[in-house]
Design an enzyme around this catalytic site. Structure first.
Site: not given
Length: 363
Positions: A259-260
């Site tokens: 994620h991210n």
């Protein structure tokens, strides 16, 4: 499909010589080529294998003497692997997918399907999703709500694209790819053992957490143009911001992007690479097979990391890294050579100890 050698050379934009009217039905390795096949002998080391096969024509390296090699004609490849990409386009057998939407597919209300789109059996397209012109969705594909996919996508069976994912033009996803699943984000109600180890290297009784609370992924995934994702690869959506994959990046099988993560343009992420959350990767980065990248670090542009390396700290642009932990490749090679010398050095030390122990200190 049969092509003349002249037509193949024109399609490749390559120089050819000899009988260019020879008809070619396919390609083969030099030792196994039939008379109607084009032998791929693009480097001198493959030239000697031509005599083992029956090819009349071959793709050869620049400067090769095709007559001496017993051929009737040749195409010349100044850059062999690049020409090979062109050969693949000439002789590729396109996937057969019926136009339109298969009767067993489900297209939810509000979804927008572009022109000349094919949607295969048992495929699901969620509400308000947009599928660009000329895209091909094969069987058992799942497209979430509010997804945006650009023109000319090719999505193979069992691909799952989660809600709100945005994808550019000419996207290719191999079977089993998962794009836009939840990120691996959890937090303990009190200071946990991971935090304790990071701070002082020890696990205490107080740091033994009773469990973890989920942090939901509110972001999505944004993918640029001309991106390819390999079989069973996974790209998690962001916690708050989107996970981003830049234009032209190619992602191999079994790659896991957390994620991210922000990946730049024209990167190559090879098989079993794992990138932990919130890491930033620049443009034209190559992560070879089984490279592991820690969270919250930055890798600059034009970086190459050798296979099996572990990246735990930020890497400036233009570096070639190797090892676990990853260090400059030249330093890693020097370290490896030094380690190999240790047994010999220990043997010499033992011999010297024996000699010293025999000396009489009174003399």
């Amino acid at each position: 499909m049969v092509h003349t050698l002249r037509a193949i050379a024109e399609a490749l934009g390559a120089r050819a010589d000899g009988d260019l009217d020879i008809r070619i039905s396919g390609v083969s390795e030099p030792a196994h080529a039939a008379a109607d096949q084009l032998a791929l002998a693009m480097e001198p080391k493959f030239g000697k294998e031509l005599a083992e096969g029956a090819a009349q024509a071959a793709i050869l390296w620049e400067g090769a003497d095709w007559r001496e090699l017993g051929l009737k004609a040749a195409i010349f490849a100044p850059r062999s692997r690049y020409v090979l990409a062109g050969v693949g386009r000439v002789f590729d057998k396109p996937l057969r997918l019926a136009p339109g939407i298969h009767p067993s597919a489900v297209v939810e209300e509000g979804a927008q399907i572009g022109k000349d789109v094919s949607i295969g059996a048992f495929t699901y397209v969620g509400p308000d999703a947009v599928i660009g012109d000329g895209s091909r969705l094969m069987n058992h594909v799942s497209i979430g709500a509010d997804v945006r996919i650009g023109r000319d996508a090719l999505i193979h069976p069992q691909v799952h694209i989660g809600p709100r994912v945005v994808i550019g033009d000419r996207f290719i996803a191999q079977p089993g790819a998962m794009i836009g699943g939840d990120g691996f984000s959890f937090v303990s109600p009190t200071r946990d053992n991971l935090e304790a180890v990071r701070e002082n290297g020890e696990i205490s009784e107080a740091s033994r957490t009773p469990g973890f609370a989920r942090i939901n992924s509110l972001g999505a995934v944004r993918i640029g143009d001309d991106v390819e994702v390999g079989a069973n690869a996974a790209i998690d959506r962001g916690t708050v911001i989107d996970t981003v994959i830049g234009n032209g990046t190619k992602i191999d099988d079994l790659v896991d992007i957390g994620h991210n993560v922000q990946v730049g343009q024209h990167c190559l992420l090879c098989g079993q690479v794992g990138i932990a959350g919130s890491t930033k990767i620049g443009d034209r980065v190559v992560l070879a097979g089984q490279v592991g990248v820690a969270d919250h670090i930055t890798i600059g542009s034009d970086v190459i990391v050798a296979a099996g390396s572990g990246v735990g700290t930020t890497i400036p642009s233009g570096k070639v890294m190797m090892g676990y932990p990853a260090v400059d490749m030249k330093q890693n090679i020097a370290n490896f050579k030094a380690v190999r010398r240790i047994p010999r050095a220990l043997t010499r030390i033992e011999e010297l100890e024996k000699r010293v122990s025999k000396l009489d200190p009174t003399e």
